[in-house]
Design a protein around this motif. Structure first.
Motif, mmCIF file in Angstrom:
data_model
loop_
_atom_site.group_PDB
_atom_site.id
_atom_site.type_symbol
_atom_site.label_atom_id
_atom_site.label_comp_id
_atom_site.label_asym_id
_atom_site.label_seq_id
_atom_site.Cartn_x
_atom_site.Cartn_y
_atom_site.Cartn_z
ATOM 1 N N VAL A 19 3.705 -18.850 76.636
ATOM 2 C CA VAL A 19 4.116 -17.698 75.831
ATOM 3 C C VAL A 19 5.610 -17.450 75.981
ATOM 4 O O VAL A 19 6.318 -17.236 75.008
ATOM 5 C CB VAL A 19 3.307 -16.443 76.220
ATOM 6 N N LEU A 20 6.104 -17.507 77.210
ATOM 7 C CA LEU A 20 7.530 -17.294 77.435
ATOM 8 C C LEU A 20 8.364 -18.365 76.761
ATOM 9 O O LEU A 20 9.408 -18.077 76.187
ATOM 10 C CB LEU A 20 7.830 -17.251 78.934
ATOM 11 N N SER A 21 7.919 -19.607 76.810
ATOM 12 C CA SER A 21 8.697 -20.676 76.189
ATOM 13 C C SER A 21 8.708 -20.536 74.680
ATOM 14 O O SER A 21 9.717 -20.827 74.036
ATOM 15 C CB SER A 21 8.169 -22.042 76.605
ATOM 16 N N LEU A 22 7.609 -20.065 74.080
ATOM 17 C CA LEU A 22 7.598 -19.846 72.635
ATOM 18 C C LEU A 22 8.589 -18.758 72.263
ATOM 19 O O LEU A 22 9.311 -18.870 71.283
ATOM 20 C CB LEU A 22 6.193 -19.466 72.159
ATOM 21 N N ASN A 23 8.621 -17.683 73.045
ATOM 22 C CA ASN A 23 9.558 -16.605 72.766
ATOM 23 C C ASN A 23 10.989 -17.061 72.950
ATOM 24 O O ASN A 23 11.876 -16.646 72.227
ATOM 25 C CB ASN A 23 9.270 -15.403 73.660
ATOM 26 N N ALA A 24 11.228 -17.921 73.930
ATOM 27 C CA ALA A 24 12.579 -18.375 74.202
ATOM 28 C C ALA A 24 13.133 -19.200 73.040
ATOM 29 O O ALA A 24 14.323 -19.188 72.782
ATOM 30 C CB ALA A 24 12.613 -19.192 75.476
ATOM 31 N N PHE A 25 12.254 -19.904 72.319
ATOM 32 C CA PHE A 25 12.708 -20.750 71.221
ATOM 33 C C PHE A 25 12.555 -20.088 69.866
ATOM 34 O O PHE A 25 12.958 -20.642 68.869
ATOM 35 C CB PHE A 25 11.964 -22.082 71.242
ATOM 36 N N ALA A 26 11.946 -18.915 69.824
ATOM 37 C CA ALA A 26 11.767 -18.245 68.551
ATOM 38 C C ALA A 26 13.128 -17.814 68.016
ATOM 39 O O ALA A 26 13.950 -17.270 68.729
ATOM 40 C CB ALA A 26 10.851 -17.045 68.709
ATOM 41 N N THR A 28 15.487 -15.610 65.522
ATOM 42 C CA THR A 28 15.462 -14.335 64.812
ATOM 43 C C THR A 28 16.020 -14.530 63.409
ATOM 44 O O THR A 28 16.681 -15.541 63.124
ATOM 45 C CB THR A 28 16.301 -13.271 65.543
ATOM 46 N N LEU A 29 15.790 -13.554 62.576
ATOM 47 C CA LEU A 29 16.315 -13.607 61.210
ATOM 48 C C LEU A 29 17.839 -13.690 61.232
ATOM 49 O O LEU A 29 18.426 -14.509 60.526
ATOM 50 C CB LEU A 29 15.853 -12.366 60.427
ATOM 51 N N GLN A 30 18.451 -12.862 62.038
ATOM 52 C CA GLN A 30 19.916 -12.853 62.089
ATOM 53 C C GLN A 30 20.466 -14.189 62.593
ATOM 54 O O GLN A 30 21.474 -14.676 62.085
ATOM 55 C CB GLN A 30 20.423 -11.698 62.964
ATOM 56 N N GLU A 31 19.813 -14.779 63.591
ATOM 57 C CA GLU A 31 20.244 -16.093 64.080
ATOM 58 C C GLU A 31 20.113 -17.147 62.983
ATOM 59 O O GLU A 31 20.999 -17.978 62.802
ATOM 60 C CB GLU A 31 19.408 -16.505 65.289
ATOM 61 N N ALA A 32 19.000 -17.104 62.256
ATOM 62 C CA ALA A 32 18.777 -18.084 61.187
ATOM 63 C C ALA A 32 19.833 -17.958 60.097
ATOM 64 O O ALA A 32 20.301 -18.953 59.543
ATOM 65 C CB ALA A 32 17.375 -17.916 60.607
ATOM 66 N N LYS A 33 20.209 -16.714 59.803
ATOM 67 C CA LYS A 33 21.243 -16.501 58.784
ATOM 68 C C LYS A 33 22.621 -16.942 59.301
ATOM 69 O O LYS A 33 23.353 -17.641 58.607
ATOM 70 C CB LYS A 33 21.297 -15.021 58.391
ATOM 71 N N SER A 34 22.954 -16.508 60.496
ATOM 72 C CA SER A 34 24.299 -16.804 61.017
ATOM 73 C C SER A 34 24.488 -18.291 61.318
ATOM 74 O O SER A 34 25.611 -18.785 61.312
ATOM 75 C CB SER A 34 24.608 -15.956 62.247
ATOM 76 N N GLN A 35 23.390 -19.011 61.564
ATOM 77 C CA GLN A 35 23.492 -20.447 61.817
ATOM 78 C C GLN A 35 23.411 -21.260 60.523
ATOM 79 O O GLN A 35 23.449 -22.494 60.549
ATOM 80 C CB GLN A 35 22.401 -20.883 62.794
ATOM 81 N N GLY A 36 23.294 -20.562 59.387
ATOM 82 C CA GLY A 36 23.324 -21.238 58.091
ATOM 83 C C GLY A 36 22.018 -21.843 57.636
ATOM 84 O O GLY A 36 22.004 -22.663 56.731
#
Length: 112
Positions: A19-26, A28-36
């Motif tokens: 569970v922790l590893s899934l959260n660590a790699f999830a 976010t919307l803002q990350e997805a946008k800012s990373q293009g």
């Protein structure tokens, strides 16, 4: 029974790590946008700018929630959900941070 007690803590620890590893790699919307990876489209929904499975999962989740929200607003105001979505798209593009992707009138992705 004794062996089950030994296994149970290990199993719980393994599940916790998963569970922790899934959260660590999830992503976010803002990350997805800012990373293009994601951008705002004219139709009021997010679009996939660059293929990425995590970003696509974020996009699908957000678009499902947006669709439900647009339908609720449309029912309350007796207008179509697509009209609500279009207005929301205009607002989302206007509110997009500089450097993130938006869809232009020709349907192409451009950095704002």
């Amino acid at each position: 029974m004794k062996s089950l007690l030994k296994i149970k803590p290990r199993l719980l620890m393994l599940l916790s790590l998963c569970v922790l590893s899934l959260n660590a790699f999830a992503m976010t919307l803002q990350e997805a946008k800012s990373q293009g990876y994601l951008g705002e489209q004219l139709n009021g929904y997010l679009g996939l700018v660059q293929n990425n499975p995590e970003a696509k999962a974020v996009m699908d989740d957000v678009n499902t929630k947006r669709r439900a929200h647009y339908e609720t607003i449309a029912k309350k105001n007796n207008i179509s959900a697509s009209d609500v979505a279009k207005l929301a798209g205009e607002k989302a593009i206007a509110a997009t941070d500089k450097g993130n992707f938006v869809q232009n009138a020709q349907g192409k992705w451009v950095k704002k």
